[in-house]
Enzyme design. Structure first.
Site, mmCIF file in Angstrom:
data_model
loop_
_atom_site.group_PDB
_atom_site.id
_atom_site.type_symbol
_atom_site.label_atom_id
_atom_site.label_comp_id
_atom_site.label_asym_id
_atom_site.label_seq_id
_atom_site.Cartn_x
_atom_site.Cartn_y
_atom_site.Cartn_z
ATOM 1 N N LYS A 24 136.107 -36.584 20.044
ATOM 2 C CA LYS A 24 137.079 -35.795 20.792
ATOM 3 C C LYS A 24 137.739 -36.660 21.877
ATOM 4 C CE LYS A 24 134.722 -31.322 20.252
ATOM 5 N NZ LYS A 24 135.780 -30.679 19.454
ATOM 6 N N ARG A 29 130.569 -25.670 10.953
ATOM 7 C CA ARG A 29 130.509 -25.065 9.614
ATOM 8 C C ARG A 29 129.385 -25.675 8.792
ATOM 9 N NH1 ARG A 29 136.621 -26.765 8.616
ATOM 10 N NH2 ARG A 29 136.489 -26.482 10.874
HETATM 11 N N1 BES Z 1 133.223 -26.818 18.871
HETATM 12 C C1 BES Z 1 134.514 -27.072 18.336
HETATM 13 C C2 BES Z 1 135.462 -25.897 18.515
HETATM 14 C C3 BES Z 1 135.863 -25.548 19.914
HETATM 15 C C4 BES Z 1 137.041 -26.014 20.433
HETATM 16 C C5 BES Z 1 135.080 -24.699 20.694
HETATM 17 C C6 BES Z 1 137.418 -25.676 21.707
HETATM 18 C C7 BES Z 1 135.457 -24.372 21.962
HETATM 19 C C8 BES Z 1 136.635 -24.842 22.479
HETATM 20 C C9 BES Z 1 134.418 -27.381 16.851
HETATM 21 O O1 BES Z 1 133.246 -27.962 16.422
HETATM 22 C C10 BES Z 1 135.529 -28.302 16.527
HETATM 23 O O2 BES Z 1 135.486 -29.410 16.968
HETATM 24 N N2 BES Z 1 136.481 -27.843 15.760
HETATM 25 C C11 BES Z 1 137.589 -28.635 15.376
HETATM 26 C C12 BES Z 1 137.815 -28.409 13.921
HETATM 27 C C13 BES Z 1 138.677 -29.455 13.296
HETATM 28 C C14 BES Z 1 137.957 -30.768 13.272
HETATM 29 C C15 BES Z 1 139.030 -29.045 11.895
HETATM 30 C C16 BES Z 1 138.796 -28.201 16.186
HETATM 31 O O3 BES Z 1 138.890 -27.035 16.557
HETATM 32 O O4 BES Z 1 139.637 -29.049 16.470
HETATM 33 MN MN MN Z 2 133.315 -30.087 16.568
#
Ligand code: BES
Ligand code: MN
Ligand code: ZN
EC number: 3.4.11.1
Length: 503
Positions: free
Chosen positions: A277, A351
């Site tokens: 991230k 997931r």
């Molecule tokens: N934990 C995150 C989702 C999330 C984002 C929770 C912001 C709380 C606040 C999840 O694991 C994630 O990283 N999702 C990605 C998915 C993508 C890689 C397809 C996302 O939302 O960008």
């Molecule tokens: Mn994630």
């Protein structure tokens, strides 16, 4: 906290504060003239002048002039008697709770009958006051060296009503149970990941199970390897912390049939892994176990209220880290179900842990599944931070759940999951599925991926990435963990238990 039911005799109030519901035209409230003669006829002038506001959600605090324990009245503006609904009243009691904290009040009387209208009965007021005030009282635990104790002030509540004492107390107590469970979930979400590791979360789950006489099973890395939980293990691969799968069974009936499965995402910290991230995206990822917190909170309520429905809770917990051992994009892994997964994005880790959790819940007899997860940023883009996104494969099951959310006032909105969405989840040259089909509509891909492991079991997916923590203080609590879906999950189970009262 001591809770008593006392009759409506204003001269005998034994607490510091008295809470009075104040509709527009309060003279129509039963017993109002008694209250005015107790408090003083100036009140009528002040009401007319607006010095005591009857506006919706306006709180007016006034001192009392009489000698005695009672020091202040909180006039709680309720607006129009015809339009006030239960959700609004819960919110209003939330603001009252916050005020009780900031004024360091230790004892309060609530004139329950002053909050009644056509849609809100005395039992509702008892319930909603306990739930709303209980949530409003919540304070985020901190680690400041100057004040490392969470102070609680309120320890005595008198409920003023002439209604049946036992019944009022019963409703109030259920409201308290709901609020406490929400607050526990909030605290889990608020805890930093160096404190709340998977091992620590499992200790918490085990203790909860012991408290409520639930069956408890815990799988560590070795057990997961033996069973072939390749998806959870892949996410855990880069970590120095052991993963945990927590399994809690609430047996309402001797026969382990008709079982509701509650499955929670318990990522204690989500760095994104090698699909790392950006630095601003990392802050807040201690809350990536909001789904796990929701399930644990719901189990606490179930443990207290003991509905007539078998429940299994499955929570997978690990952090998602980087190291020489971490999993990588292009890896192909084999899940517990046997299905293979091509990793395209290590940040789509939720997931993966849910896939193995759902499979395990099914293997353990779940006939219905609700999974709850802070799964995608996409749900925030689609619905904002105040609505939980949902997917389902079963209209009737979802309808029952929606009724539960109407009762709890938690907003849930369903998105579609189409055959073409599923096709994209199943598109891979090297595996059965891929874990990241794209960013367009990706809340659907996240939940839809979990659906591949649920198969034909009636299922609801709840994406609480937006609702699990609040970016600012709100009526029912402070900034931070919200305890989203704790109450709705418990209410769902409660409703499902009522559908089959003969069992
Ligand atoms: N934990 C995150 C989702 C999330 C984002 C929770 C912001 C709380 C606040 C999840 O694991 C994630 O990283 N999702 C990605 C998915 C993508 C890689 C397809 C996302 O939302 O960008
Ligand atoms: Mn994630
Ligand atoms: Zn995540």
């Amino acid at each position: 906290m001591k809770v008593n039911v006392a009759g409506i005799n204003f001269n005998e109030v034994q607490t510091e504060v008295l809470i009075v519901g104040t509709f527009k035209h309060p003279e129509n409230t039963q017993g109002w003239s008694d209250f005015v003669s107790f408090y003083g006829s100036s009140l009528e002038k002040w009401l007319k002048a607006g010095d005591v506001s009857t506006d919706h959600k306006k709180l007016t605090k006034l001192p009392t002039l009489q000698e005695g324990k009672l020091q202040r009245i909180f006039f709680v503006g309720l607006g129009d008697r015809k339009t006030l609904d239960q959700d609004e009243l819960r919110d209003i009691f939330g603001t009252v709770g916050k005020e009780l904290v900031s004024s360091k009040t230790s004892s309060v009387s609530i004139w329950l009958d002053s909050f009644i209208n056509e849609d809100i009965e005395i039992e509702d007021v008892a319930y909603l006051s306990a739930e709303g005030i209980g949530m409003g009282l919540y304070k985020v635990p901190n680690y400041k060296t100057s004040s490392n104790e969470v102070e609680t002030y309120l320890d005595n509540v008198d409920l003023l009503t002439n209604s049946d004492e036992q019944e009022i107390l019963a409703y109030f107590e259920v409201g308290q149970v709901y609020a406490e469970a929400v607050n526990e979930a909030r605290t889990l979400v608020n805890m930093p990941s160096n404190v709340l590791t998977a091992t620590k979360m499992a200790e918490y789950a085990k203790e909860l199970a012991e408290t409520y006489d639930f069956e408890y099973e815990e799988l560590g890395k070795a057990e997961m390897e033996e069973l072939g939980m390749g998806a959870i293990l892949a996410v855990n691969q880069g970590s120095t912390e052991e993963p945990r799968l927590m399994v809690i069974k609430y047996r309402a009936n001797e026969e382990w049939t008709d079982v509701v499965g509650l499955v929670g995402k318990g990522i204690t910290y989500d760095t994104g892994g090698y699909s790392i991230k950006p630095k601003d995206g990392l802050v807040g990822m201690k809350g990536d176990m909001g789904g796990a917190a929701a399930v644990l909170g719901a189990m606490r309520i179930i443990g207290e209220t003991r509905p007539n429905k078998n429940v299994i809770a499955v929570i997978a917990s690990t952090d998602n880290m980087i190291s020489g051992n971490a999993f990588k994009p292009d890896d192909v892994i084999t899940s517990l179900s046997g299905k293979t997964i091509e990793i395209l994005n290590t940040d789509a880790e939720g997931r993966l842990v849910l896939a193995d959790s759902v499979t395990y819940a099914k293997q353990q007899g779940a006939n219905y599944i609700v999974d709850v997860a802070t799964l995608t940023g996409g749900v925030i883009i689609a619905l904002g931070k105040d609505k939980t996104g949902a997917l389902t494969n079963d209209e009737t099951f979802f309808e029952t759940f929606l009724e539960a959310t109407v009762e709890t006032g938690e907003f849930v909105w369903r998105l579609p999951l189409t055959e073409s969405d599923k096709k994209r989840i199943r598109k891979s040259d090297v595996a059965d599925l891929n874990n990241s089909p794209g960013r367009d509509g990706h809340m659907i891909f996240g939940g839809g991926f979990v659906g591949e492991f649920v198969e034909n079991t009636p299922w609801i997916h709840l994406d609480i990435a937006g609702t699990s923590d609040a970016s600012a203080a709100h009526d029912l609590g402070p900034k931070g963990g919200t305890g989203a879906m704790v109450r709705s999950l418990a209410t769902l189970v409660e409703r499902m238990s009522l559908e089959n009262p003969e069992e």
